[in-house]
Scaffold this motif. Structure first.
Motif, short mmCIF file in Angstrom:
data_model
loop_
_atom_site.label_atom_id
_atom_site.label_comp_id
_atom_site.label_asym_id
_atom_site.label_seq_id
_atom_site.Cartn_x
_atom_site.Cartn_y
_atom_site.Cartn_z
N ALA A 1 -6.88 -0.83 5.09
CA ALA A 1 -5.90 0.17 5.52
C ALA A 1 -4.92 -0.47 6.49
CB ALA A 1 -6.57 1.41 6.10
N PHE A 2 -4.31 0.30 7.39
CA PHE A 2 -3.42 -0.31 8.39
C PHE A 2 -3.51 0.40 9.74
CE2 PHE A 2 -0.42 1.49 5.04
CZ PHE A 2 -0.36 2.77 5.55
N PHE B 1 1.75 -6.11 -4.97
CA PHE B 1 0.99 -5.90 -3.74
C PHE B 1 0.73 -7.19 -2.96
CE2 PHE B 1 -0.22 -2.27 -6.42
CZ PHE B 1 0.15 -1.24 -5.56
N ASP B 2 0.97 -8.33 -3.56
CA ASP B 2 0.65 -9.59 -2.89
C ASP B 2 1.40 -9.70 -1.56
OD1 ASP B 2 -0.93 -10.15 -5.05
OD2 ASP B 2 0.43 -11.64 -5.93
N HIS B 3 2.71 -9.50 -1.59
CA HIS B 3 3.50 -9.63 -0.37
C HIS B 3 3.16 -8.53 0.62
CE1 HIS B 3 6.88 -10.12 2.37
NE2 HIS B 3 7.15 -8.85 2.20
N THR B 4 3.06 -7.29 0.13
CA THR B 4 2.80 -6.15 1.01
C THR B 4 1.46 -6.32 1.73
OG1 THR B 4 4.00 -4.77 -0.55
CG2 THR B 4 2.72 -3.64 1.12
N LYS B 5 0.45 -6.69 0.98
CA LYS B 5 -0.88 -6.87 1.57
C LYS B 5 -0.86 -8.00 2.61
CE LYS B 5 -5.62 -7.99 0.19
NZ LYS B 5 -6.52 -8.23 -0.97
N ALA B 6 -0.19 -9.10 2.28
CA ALA B 6 -0.12 -10.22 3.22
C ALA B 6 0.62 -9.83 4.50
CB ALA B 6 0.57 -11.41 2.56
N GLU B 7 1.67 -9.01 4.35
CA GLU B 7 2.42 -8.56 5.52
C GLU B 7 1.56 -7.68 6.42
OE1 GLU B 7 5.31 -7.77 8.36
OE2 GLU B 7 5.15 -9.38 6.87
N TYR B 8 0.83 -6.74 5.83
CA TYR B 8 -0.03 -5.88 6.65
C TYR B 8 -1.13 -6.70 7.32
CZ TYR B 8 2.04 -1.54 4.87
OH TYR B 8 2.90 -0.53 4.57
N GLN B 9 -1.67 -7.67 6.62
CA GLN B 9 -2.72 -8.48 7.23
C GLN B 9 -2.17 -9.28 8.41
OE1 GLN B 9 -5.11 -10.70 4.49
NE2 GLN B 9 -6.28 -11.73 6.10
N ALA B 10 -0.96 -9.80 8.27
CA ALA B 10 -0.36 -10.53 9.39
C ALA B 10 -0.10 -9.60 10.57
CB ALA B 10 0.96 -11.17 8.93
N ARG B 11 0.31 -8.38 10.29
CA ARG B 11 0.53 -7.41 11.37
C ARG B 11 -0.80 -7.06 12.05
NH1 ARG B 11 4.82 -3.05 8.70
NH2 ARG B 11 6.45 -4.57 8.17
N PHE C 1 -5.20 -2.21 0.09
CA PHE C 1 -5.10 -2.95 1.33
C PHE C 1 -6.48 -3.23 1.91
CE2 PHE C 1 -1.25 -0.18 1.11
CZ PHE C 1 -0.43 -1.16 0.57
N CYS C 2 -7.17 -4.18 1.26
CA CYS C 2 -8.46 -4.70 1.73
C CYS C 2 -8.25 -6.18 2.03
CB CYS C 2 -9.55 -4.52 0.68
SG CYS C 2 -9.96 -2.81 0.29
N TYR C 3 -8.63 -6.61 3.22
CA TYR C 3 -8.29 -7.96 3.66
C TYR C 3 -9.47 -8.92 3.71
CZ TYR C 3 -4.65 -4.80 5.27
OH TYR C 3 -3.70 -3.82 5.34
N ASP C 4 -10.62 -8.44 4.12
CA ASP C 4 -11.75 -9.34 4.35
C ASP C 4 -12.97 -8.99 3.51
OD1 ASP C 4 -10.25 -10.53 6.50
OD2 ASP C 4 -10.79 -8.79 7.71
N THR C 5 -12.87 -7.99 2.67
CA THR C 5 -14.02 -7.57 1.88
C THR C 5 -13.55 -6.96 0.58
OG1 THR C 5 -16.12 -6.35 1.99
CG2 THR C 5 -14.17 -5.22 2.81
N GLU C 6 -14.43 -6.89 -0.39
CA GLU C 6 -14.07 -6.37 -1.71
C GLU C 6 -14.11 -4.85 -1.71
OE1 GLU C 6 -15.69 -6.76 -6.34
OE2 GLU C 6 -16.46 -8.07 -4.76
N TYR C 7 -13.14 -4.27 -2.39
CA TYR C 7 -13.06 -2.81 -2.49
C TYR C 7 -13.99 -2.30 -3.57
CZ TYR C 7 -11.04 1.29 -4.89
OH TYR C 7 -10.86 2.47 -5.55
#
Length: 398
Positions: free
Chosen positions: A319-320, A287-297, A208-214
């Motif tokens: 993370a979240f 993880f595509d859907h899960t990650k997108a959902e957390y980012q929207a939250r 769960f990394c949204y704006d940067t590379e892990y």
């Protein structure tokens, strides 16, 4: 009267569970309590994982091997290799959740009285693990104004003493959501090489990394004997109750120590490993859907928080969780007030005061951690409550 051990008495309470009795009392009064205090996702556990346990043909639920089932360790090694990590099955010991991995790391790498350096705020139980293992947390403070980025490496160097044996990091970070950059990770590696320290890397949220590379600690080269990776499937697959984690290192002497520690608890959970092995077979697109959902939250929570006067909150890159500065006199008092005295349309919310994520006394007094692990409708309801509460709270500070 018999007394508990000094070690037991010294254990600090959980910063995200200590208000649970007040939340239960609020629910008994008929309130809906929105749980933003703890990282328990509401995302569905993959059905294939549950089916692996439900459909297993088991006549005797026997001990698993001390290091974990070979078939699971092989699949876990494949998973790490897909991430570009040079891991083989023999580098992996399956643990009872990430918590046991942390405990094994401190017990296996440090002696009683030794110190490990941690950027604060940090995952609250690290302090309790230190007490339980007879070791000591040495904090280096990161700042909300800097987005909780890694403090200057010189600040770490100033904390090193003859007792220092390790640096412990969490990336993506709990509680801040900060993701350490490749440059920051390289700086930590070089510091550990110079001073002969272990680098303990808690990577529970890597997906769960949204704006940067892990960047994993095991992506770093030339430091295999220094690096210990701490892992868990709890957040990755929304399977906190499986209690399956891993401790991973290329240091064979440490592997032997971790194996002996693991023998004390005999074996990791057998049913949990079956569930985890099924997770290893999920497609990479899972993880595509899960990650997108957390980012929207995340984006929704940030939008709502930033619309509240006096609230300051940086953007977490992974993370979240978010840590927010609130215009209150004391976040601990405010969090308890929410559960004891406040309600809005029959609702309130449970948050984690950030003081429990700091080791330095006095820090985090006006900060809270909130987890965006609930759906967007619930986030909106919780933020409605928070906005009203901040206006009504008698200890509000401008």
């Amino acid at each position: 009267m018999l007394q508990p051990s000094q070690r037991g008495a010294a254990l600090p309470p959980s910063p995200y569970r200590k208000l649970t009795p007040f939340a239960e009392a609020a629910r008994q009064r008929g309130l809906t309590v929105h749980p933003l205090n703890i990282g328990q996702p509401d995302v569905e556990t993959p059905p294939a994982m549950l089916a692996a346990v439900q459909q297993a043909h088991i006549s005797v639920l026997e001990y698993s091997p001390t290091a974990g089932y070979p078939s699971y360790r092989a699949k876990l090694a494949d998973y790490y290799q897909r991430l570009g990590l040079p891991v083989v099955a023999d580098d992996i010991l399956v643990t009872t959740g990430g918590s046991e991995a942390i405990s094994f790391a401190l017990l296996g790498c440090l002696n009683p009285g030794d110190e490990f350096i941690v950027p604060e705020p940090f995952y609250g139980p690290y302090s309790a693990f230190a007490v339980a293992t007879g070791t000591h947390v040495v904090p280096v403070t990161s700042c909300l104004e800097d987005n909780f980025a890694l403090p200057p490496i010189g600040a770490f160097e100033q904390k090193i003493t003859p007792r220092t044996k390790a640096i412990l990091i969490c990336s993506p970070n709990n509680p801040t959501g900060y993701v350490y950059t490749r440059q920051e990770m390289e700086q930590l590696k070089d510091l550990c090489l110079r001073h002969k320290l272990y680098l303990l890397s808690d990577e529970a949220y890597r997906e769960f990394c949204y704006d940067t590379e892990y960047t994993s600690a095991l992506h770093l080269t030339g430091a295999d004997d220094h690096i210990v990776l701490l892992d868990t499937i709890s957040k990755r697959y929304s399977s906190c109750g499986a209690r399956i984690g891993a401790i991973v290192t290329k240091n064979h002497a440490l592997c032997d120590v971790f194996f002996k520690l693991a023998q004390l608890r005999v074996s990791p959970p057998g049913l949990g490993q079956r569930l985890a092995e099924a997770a290893a077979d999920l497609p990479e697109t899972y993880f595509d859907h899960t990650k997108a959902e957390y980012q929207a939250r995340r984006d929704l929570m940030l939008q709502r928080l930033r619309a509240m006067p006096g609230v300051r909150v940086p953007t977490p890159s992974g993370a979240f969780y978010v840590i927010a500065h609130l215009p209150v006199d004391d976040a601990d008092r405010f969090a308890q007030w929410l559960l004891e005295e406040f309600s809005h349309e029959g609702q309130t919310l449970m948050i984690s005061p950030a003081s429990g994520f700091y080791s330095t006394p006095g820090l985090g007094r006006q900060q809270v951690r909130m987890a965006y692990v609930v759906n967007q409708h619930v986030i909106n309801q919780a933020m409605d409550c928070l906005a009203v509460a901040l206006q009504q709270y008698p200890g509000r500070e401008e």
